[in-house]
Write a protein that holds these residues in place. Structure first.
Motif, PDB file in Angstrom:
ATOM      1  N   GLU A 158       0.725  -0.982   0.037  1.00 18.27           N
ATOM      2  CA  GLU A 158      -0.077  -0.160  -0.070  1.00 18.27           C
ATOM      3  C   GLU A 158       1.074   1.482  -0.170  1.00 18.27           C
ATOM      4  O   GLU A 158       0.550   2.267  -0.454  1.00 18.27           O
ATOM      5  CB  GLU A 158      -0.954  -0.010   1.269  1.00 18.27           C
ATOM      6  N   LEU A 161       2.382   1.508  -3.458  1.00 20.05           N
ATOM      7  CA  LEU A 161       1.345   1.989  -4.429  1.00 20.05           C
ATOM      8  C   LEU A 161       1.076   3.526  -4.244  1.00 20.05           C
ATOM      9  O   LEU A 161       1.059   4.149  -5.393  1.00 20.05           O
ATOM     10  CB  LEU A 161       0.042   1.304  -4.120  1.00 20.05           C
ATOM     11  N   LEU A 187       4.265  -0.277 -10.409  1.00 20.28           N
ATOM     12  CA  LEU A 187       3.134  -1.188  -9.628  1.00 20.28           C
ATOM     13  C   LEU A 187       1.855  -0.227  -9.513  1.00 20.28           C
ATOM     14  O   LEU A 187       0.578  -1.059  -9.774  1.00 20.28           O
ATOM     15  CB  LEU A 187       3.719  -1.346  -8.040  1.00 20.28           C
ATOM     16  N   TYR A 188       2.094   0.828  -9.294  1.00 23.68           N
ATOM     17  CA  TYR A 188       0.679   1.731  -9.291  1.00 23.68           C
ATOM     18  C   TYR A 188      -0.063   1.634 -10.689  1.00 23.68           C
ATOM     19  O   TYR A 188      -1.006   1.515 -10.703  1.00 23.68           O
ATOM     20  CB  TYR A 188       1.129   3.118  -8.919  1.00 23.68           C
ATOM     21  N   THR A 190       0.103  -0.666 -12.803  1.00 22.00           N
ATOM     22  CA  THR A 190      -0.502  -2.066 -13.077  1.00 22.00           C
ATOM     23  C   THR A 190      -1.855  -2.059 -12.137  1.00 22.00           C
ATOM     24  O   THR A 190      -2.937  -2.686 -12.541  1.00 22.00           O
ATOM     25  CB  THR A 190       0.395  -3.051 -12.385  1.00 22.00           C
ATOM     26  N   ALA A 191      -1.974  -1.217 -10.849  1.00 21.59           N
ATOM     27  CA  ALA A 191      -2.977  -1.349  -9.768  1.00 21.59           C
ATOM     28  C   ALA A 191      -4.060  -0.412 -10.146  1.00 21.59           C
ATOM     29  O   ALA A 191      -5.473  -0.643  -9.373  1.00 21.59           O
ATOM     30  CB  ALA A 191      -2.465  -1.388  -8.615  1.00 21.59           C
ATOM     31  N   LYS A 192      -3.749   0.664 -10.869  1.00 23.32           N
ATOM     32  CA  LYS A 192      -4.790   1.826 -10.735  1.00 23.32           C
ATOM     33  C   LYS A 192      -6.015   1.839 -11.215  1.00 23.32           C
ATOM     34  O   LYS A 192      -6.855   2.646 -10.716  1.00 23.32           O
ATOM     35  CB  LYS A 192      -4.001   2.957 -11.335  1.00 23.32           C
ATOM     36  N   ASP A 194      -8.180  -0.603 -10.236  1.00 22.72           N
ATOM     37  CA  ASP A 194      -8.887  -1.005  -9.132  1.00 22.72           C
ATOM     38  C   ASP A 194      -7.863  -1.327  -8.034  1.00 22.72           C
ATOM     39  O   ASP A 194      -7.736  -2.419  -7.641  1.00 22.72           O
ATOM     40  CB  ASP A 194      -9.653  -2.182  -9.426  1.00 22.72           C
ATOM     41  N   ILE A 195      -7.487  -0.162  -7.256  1.00 24.21           N
ATOM     42  CA  ILE A 195      -6.447  -0.393  -6.277  1.00 24.21           C
ATOM     43  C   ILE A 195      -7.010  -1.335  -5.244  1.00 24.21           C
ATOM     44  O   ILE A 195      -6.244  -1.929  -4.703  1.00 24.21           O
ATOM     45  CB  ILE A 195      -6.104   0.988  -5.724  1.00 24.21           C
ATOM     46  N   TYR A 198      -6.668  -4.804  -6.307  1.00 21.84           N
ATOM     47  CA  TYR A 198      -5.336  -5.510  -6.281  1.00 21.84           C
ATOM     48  C   TYR A 198      -4.818  -5.443  -4.895  1.00 21.84           C
ATOM     49  O   TYR A 198      -3.983  -6.589  -4.622  1.00 21.84           O
ATOM     50  CB  TYR A 198      -4.468  -4.112  -6.977  1.00 21.84           C
ATOM     51  N   MET A 199      -5.335  -4.401  -3.764  1.00 24.26           N
ATOM     52  CA  MET A 199      -4.610  -4.659  -2.484  1.00 24.26           C
ATOM     53  C   MET A 199      -5.363  -6.034  -1.691  1.00 24.26           C
ATOM     54  O   MET A 199      -4.367  -6.255  -0.684  1.00 24.26           O
ATOM     55  CB  MET A 199      -5.414  -3.518  -1.909  1.00 24.26           C
TER      56      MET A 199
END
Length: 240
Positions: A158, A161, A187-188, A190-192, A194-195, A198-199
């Motif tokens: 987290e 990110l 990484l961000y 990749t996740a942005k 739906d954070i 992803y978390m």
């Protein structure tokens, strides 16, 4: 390698690595997304006079008693023994916290803040105040270290990110040549989409979800719910 007159923007992924960075010539952003820095900006946004970060529960209790402040903190995701309040942002609505001082101790974030005491300036960052953080950093023209509180010195998702999210917003103002910064931004990106989803693979998500704190997690991953900049002055975090 390109040279630039822009200030540098670096990411320190763990407090255990902070000694490798030029803290004295940088603004340091303390990042402890789940949940300390999210709660700090929320308390200040809701009218707290200041937040005093302390290292130990004993110190928290003693200072709180001396100033008639609200003592709060956690250890391993739970309210610390001897304290009444934890570090959930939902514990600090305006009707409770306005015009009061919060004395806060946490597992990771307050430790890193004290380690960075020689910085040009210390501010705290999290998704709920990401715009305030980015606007401030872009305006200062100073070197920046995005300092991740991590989890007991282990890199966590987290905080990384969030560092990546900041870089993605303000990289045009900085020289970004730090591998950790590039990794965080990757990484961000990749996740942005739906954070929160992803978390769910992250260790700290699973740790807090065991206690039924999914609502906390969702809030802490949502941008600009408490868009104020906490800045460290004379031992206290106050709104900029």
């Amino acid at each position: 390698m390109t040279t630039s007159n822009k200030p540098s923007l670096e990411v320190c992924l763990s407090p255990a690595l902070l000694h490798l960075y030029d803290v004295k010539n940088s603004i340091v952003v303390i990042i402890d997304v789940l949940r300390a820095t999210s709660t700090i900006c929320t308390a200040l946004y809701n009218g707290a006079t200041s937040v005093i970060p302390v290292a130990t529960v004993e110190e928290c209790v003693n200072i709180g008693r001396a100033i008639d402040g609200i003592t709060a903190g956690e250890r391993d995701g739970r309210v610390a023994e001897g304290l009444v309040h934890g570090n959930s942002p939902f514990e600090y609505p305006r009707e409770f916290i306005e015009n009061k001082t919060l004395v806060l101790t946490t597992t990771n974030g307050t430790k890193l803040l004290h380690m960075a005491k020689d910085a040009i300036q210390i501010v705290t960052g999290s998704f709920p105040n990401i715009s305030a953080v980015c606007d401030y950093l872009a305006a200062q023209g100073q070197n920046v270290i995005l300092g991740c509180a991590a989890w007991k010195d282990r890199v966590n998702m987290e905080d990384t990110l969030f560092a990546g999210a900041v870089i993605s917003r303000i990289r045009e103002h900085f020289e970004v040549g730090c591998d950790a910064a590039i990794a965080a931004e990757t990484l961000y990106n990749t996740a942005k989409g739906d954070i929160y989803a992803y978390m769910q693979q992250a260790s700290h998500y699973q740790r807090l979800a065991k206690y039924g704190l999914e609502k906390d997690i969702a809030y802490c991953l949502t941008p600009d719910g408490a868009n104020v900049l906490p800045i460290f002055r004379e031992g206290k975090l106050v709104p900029f």
